[in-house]
Design an enzyme around this catalytic site. Structure first.
Site, PDB file in Angstrom:
ATOM      1  N   CYS A  13      61.621  24.954  72.598  1.00 19.84           N
ATOM      2  CA  CYS A  13      61.736  23.832  73.523  1.00 19.84           C
ATOM      3  C   CYS A  13      62.841  22.867  73.075  1.00 19.84           C
ATOM      4  O   CYS A  13      62.896  22.477  71.909  1.00 19.84           O
ATOM      5  CB  CYS A  13      60.395  23.114  73.603  1.00 19.84           C
ATOM      6  SG  CYS A  13      60.270  21.960  74.966  1.00 19.84           S
ATOM      7  N   CYS A  14      63.713  22.502  74.005  1.00 20.91           N
ATOM      8  CA  CYS A  14      64.853  21.649  73.650  1.00 20.91           C
ATOM      9  C   CYS A  14      64.633  20.185  74.012  1.00 20.91           C
ATOM     10  O   CYS A  14      65.403  19.324  73.592  1.00 20.91           O
ATOM     11  CB  CYS A  14      66.122  22.153  74.330  1.00 20.91           C
ATOM     12  SG  CYS A  14      66.137  21.931  76.132  1.00 20.91           S
ATOM     13  N   GLN A  15      63.574  19.869  74.795  1.00 14.11           N
ATOM     14  CA  GLN A  15      63.453  18.512  75.323  1.00 14.11           C
ATOM     15  C   GLN A  15      63.328  17.457  74.239  1.00 14.11           C
ATOM     16  O   GLN A  15      63.732  16.315  74.429  1.00 14.11           O
ATOM     17  CB  GLN A  15      62.257  18.415  76.280  1.00 14.11           C
ATOM     18  CG  GLN A  15      62.518  18.989  77.659  1.00 14.11           C
ATOM     19  CD  GLN A  15      62.297  20.484  77.719  1.00 14.11           C
ATOM     20  OE1 GLN A  15      62.080  21.126  76.697  1.00 14.11           O
ATOM     21  NE2 GLN A  15      62.336  21.049  78.909  1.00 14.11           N
ATOM     22  N   HIS A  67      64.957  17.383  71.555  1.00  9.36           N
ATOM     23  CA  HIS A  67      66.250  17.225  70.887  1.00  9.36           C
ATOM     24  C   HIS A  67      67.312  16.653  71.820  1.00  9.36           C
ATOM     25  O   HIS A  67      68.225  15.970  71.365  1.00  9.36           O
ATOM     26  CB  HIS A  67      66.744  18.577  70.364  1.00  9.36           C
ATOM     27  CG  HIS A  67      65.783  19.255  69.438  1.00  9.36           C
ATOM     28  ND1 HIS A  67      65.571  18.818  68.155  1.00  9.36           N
ATOM     29  CD2 HIS A  67      64.979  20.329  69.622  1.00  9.36           C
ATOM     30  CE1 HIS A  67      64.677  19.605  67.571  1.00  9.36           C
ATOM     31  NE2 HIS A  67      64.306  20.519  68.435  1.00  9.36           N
TER      32      HIS A  67
END
Length: 306
Positions: free
Chosen positions: A71-73, A75
Site C-alpha cells: 500500500c502506497c497511501q 507514503h
C-alpha cells in the site's frame, strides 16, 4: 519462470509479467472487488482475498519471482504521511508482508513497486536491512511510465531484489512517448456545457488559461498542482492517473471527465481488459495499478539479467 503477486489489485503487475512470458500462479489482495477483477482477467491464477498480514505462506505456491505492490497511501504526499495516523501507519506496515513472504519461500528474485517516497519511510532502513538479512541485494529503479510507451507521466519506484553478489541494476528500454490524444475519443462520453449554473470559478479560470495556450482542445486536472492552472497539451502524455476522476477534457464549449475506458488506455492496459461496471470503482482500481507495459519491460530485463 513462475511468479506470485502480492497486493495484486486489479492485475496490472500480473498483466505485465505475463506479457513478459512469466506465469503468475497466485495473486492475493484484501479487496473483494479487486480479486474479482483480477480473476476475470486472469482465470488461470489462484486467487486469495485476505489481509496479507495474516497470510499462511505455506499455502502459496513455490515461485521464482515475487511481485509486490504494498500500500502506497501512507507514503504518498497526495494522501499525507503524518506519523501517528493509524490508517497511514497500518498502510505502511503492509511492506512487512513482503519480508515475511521472502523469508518463507526464498525466491531467487523479487520486484517491489511503490511511490518514490517509500524510501523516506522512517522504517525503510530497517525494512531494507531485513530484506538484506535474507540474502537479497536491493537495487532501486525510478521509472516514468511514459518512457515505456504508456500515455501518461507516472513516476514510480521499483526495487529489484536478487540473491546475487551485487545489486541487479537493469538496462531498461526508452520507448517513444505516446500523446494523450491517442487514447481520447471525442465522439463519446457524457459532455456538459462549460458555461452552466454552478460551474466553479476556479474551473472556469483553468479553462480560460488553457484556451490561451492550447486552443479549443486540451486536458486539465480538476485538482492537484502542476497543470492545475495551465491545462495540458494533448500532444504529450497525461499526468498521473489517480484513484479518483482527475483529468477533464475540454472540447470547444463542452467538457467532460475522462471515461474509464480512456483511463484504462492511459494506464497501458489492453482494450479488452475487464473492469468493474461502476465508473468510480474502475477508476479507483486503475489509479492504484501498476502500468502493465512498465512491468513487462522491467520483468523482461530481470529475466535477461538474472
Amino acid at each position: 519462470m513462475i511468479a506470485v503477486d502480492l497486493f495484486a489489485g486489479g492485475g496490472g503487475f500480473t498483466e505485465g509479467a505475463e506479457m513478459a512470458g512469466v506465469r503468475v500462479k497466485w495473486a492475493g489482495n484484501h479487496s473483494q472487488v479487486a480479486v474479482q477483477t483480477h480473476a476475470a482477467n486472469h482465470p488461470r491464477t489462484i486467487h486469495v482475498c485476505q489481509d496479507l498480514h495474516q497470510a499462511d505462506w505455506s499455502q502459496v505456491p513455490a515461485h521464482d519471482l515475487l511481485l509486490a505492490s504494498p500500500c502506497c497511501q501512507g507514503h504518498s504526499p497526495a494522501r499525507g504521511r503524518a506519523a501517528n495516523n493509524p490508517q497511514h501507519d497500518a498502510n505502511r506496515s503492509t511492506a512487512w508482508a513482503v519480508v515475511s513472504a521472502l523469508e518463507y519461500h526464498r525466491p531467487a528474485l523479487g520486484l517491489v513497486e511503490n511511490v518514490r517516497e517509500f524510501v523516506e519511510w522512517a522504517l525503510y532502513p530497517a525494512w531494507r536491512l531485513a530484506v538484506q538479512a535474507l540474502g537479497y541485494q536491493v537495487a532501486p529503479h525510478l521509472v516514468d511510465a511514459a518512457d515505456h510507451g504508456v500515455p501518461q507521466h507516472r513516476e514510480r519506484l521499483f526495487l529489484v531484489l536478487s540473491r546475487s553478489s551485487r545489486p541487479l541494476m537493469l538496462q531498461l528500454p526508452q520507448r517513444e512517448h505516446v500523446p494523450a490524444a491517442d487514447i481520447i475519443d471525442f465522439s463519446s462520453g457524457r459532455w456538459s456545457p462549460i458555461e452552466k449554473p454552478g460551474r466553479a470559478s476556479a474551473t472556469l479560470a483553468r479553462i480560460a488559461q488553457g484556451r490561451k495556450t492550447y486552443g479549443d482542445r486540451f486536458v486539465m486536472p480538476y485538482y492537484g498542482s502542476g497543470s492545475g492552472t495551465t491545462g495540458r497539451s494533448l500532444a504529450r502524455p497525461l499526468g498521473t492517473v489517480t484513484t479518483r476522476d482527475r483529468w477533464a477534457l475540454v472540447n470547444g464549449d463542452q467538457m467532460r471527465m475522462l471515461s474509464a475506458d480512456e483511463c484504462r488506455a492511459a494506464m497501458g492496459f489492453p482494450a479488452g481488459y475487464r473492469l468493474p461496471e461502476q465508473h468510480r470503482t474502475a477508476v479507483h482500481l486503475l489509479g492504484n495499478a501498476v502500468c502493465p507495459p512498465v512491468a513487462r519491460d522491467i520483468v523482461t530485463a530481470i529475466k535477461e539479467a538474472a
